[in-house]
Motif scaffolding. Sequence first.
Motif, PDB file in Angstrom:
ATOM      1  N   GLY A 314       0.792  -1.218   0.000  1.00  0.00           N
ATOM      2  CA  GLY A 314       0.000   0.000   0.000  1.00  0.00           C
ATOM      3  C   GLY A 314       0.824   1.268   0.000  1.00  0.00           C
ATOM      4  O   GLY A 314       0.299   2.363   0.231  1.00  0.00           O
ATOM      5  N   THR A 342       2.225   2.377   7.007  1.00  0.00           N
ATOM      6  CA  THR A 342       1.229   2.231   5.937  1.00  0.00           C
ATOM      7  C   THR A 342       0.740   0.797   5.833  1.00  0.00           C
ATOM      8  O   THR A 342      -0.458   0.535   5.683  1.00  0.00           O
ATOM      9  N   THR A 346      -3.180  -0.631   6.263  1.00  0.00           N
ATOM     10  CA  THR A 346      -3.780  -0.979   4.970  1.00  0.00           C
ATOM     11  C   THR A 346      -4.370  -2.381   5.019  1.00  0.00           C
ATOM     12  O   THR A 346      -3.787  -3.295   5.627  1.00  0.00           O
TER      13      THR A 346
END
Length: 371
Positions: A314, A342, A346
């Motif tokens: 992601g 992240t 995600t």
Amino acid sequence: MSSDIGNSSSVPTNVLLRVSACTTPEELSQVLSAPTAEVASQQPLDAATLLHAVAECFDAQQLLSVVSGNNALEHTAQGDWVAACIQRAEDIDQWTGRIDWATRWLEQVLAAQEAKNSPIAHTIQRALDHAYILCAMQTTAIDTTLGQLNAMDPSQFVDWLVSRASGPTPVDAATLSSVICRRSEYRDAWNKWWGRQLGLAPWHHELFKRLATEGPKDMFAPEILLASVLSASGPCGSIEYAQIVAHMPFMASVPERCRRSARLAPEVVQAAQAQGNTENLVCVLETQKSEAKDQTMGAVAVLVHAVDLMQTLGFGMSIHGMLAMLASDETQRRTLVRAIRTALQTDLAPDVSPWRTFLQLHDLAILDALT
């Protein structure tokens, strides 16, 4: 052609007028086989004069048939014959604007030369390539004639070609490549042009991407394609384009040992990061020895794979961003922290393991901060 027939040669004007009035092979054969008393005392009707005098609309195949059956014309020196044939095509285009007639004429001449295994058929092919380009541009306003194209050297021709290759009705990639890839001098001039201009005007960027992705895979030299991926000021920063380059045939020859690290030679990185100058990067890539070139191509393949891995987490990243990250340990650490954050936030695909993915990136010498 028939419009300035009085200046063709010392052959009597009345004979040239009879030639220009012919509309069928039978009429032309009759004129050629029954010379008058005036002709007998003058210079014989040579190939150049004949082709200059015959009407522009005369069927190409039938004209060649008549000429090949005439003993006086059949023994014309090859060089003179080819020059006369090309001149006829140029005259047809100039006086009538019918580049399709000129093209049909050159196609017939080329077929006849190839049937004889003529060593100078390539001269006809060059003129025919130019005619094809003009045919492809018929829907646009063209201020260039076939004669002008034939008089250009390779560099001038490429300059002209690129200037006409974009617009409301651009020439398709297949037509361009058929001309560029057939002649080595044109391909060399083509790659030199793009090596200089790759990082400049935005419309050049769009044209390059269209040709590189739609055209044949050998339309550009490998160094040009690699530079287009690596250069910070190049036209093609998207990962989709980089993936296309990474899977081109020339990349398949890279040994597996060269596909284990994303590290590029310092001189390549320095040239790639220079803004507004792709020519130096192309020069660096062109001067690399075989092993170094394999290392560069392998590193590009690894960079593309690394960007793919980041995307599975992601975390979007470009090739240029990846190169900038590799240049600094601190940037790598910050990127690693952001990528972990992240990945945790995600909704990843079930088969994606963040930890294994980070280890893969580390194995490719991407995230040394993991060490």
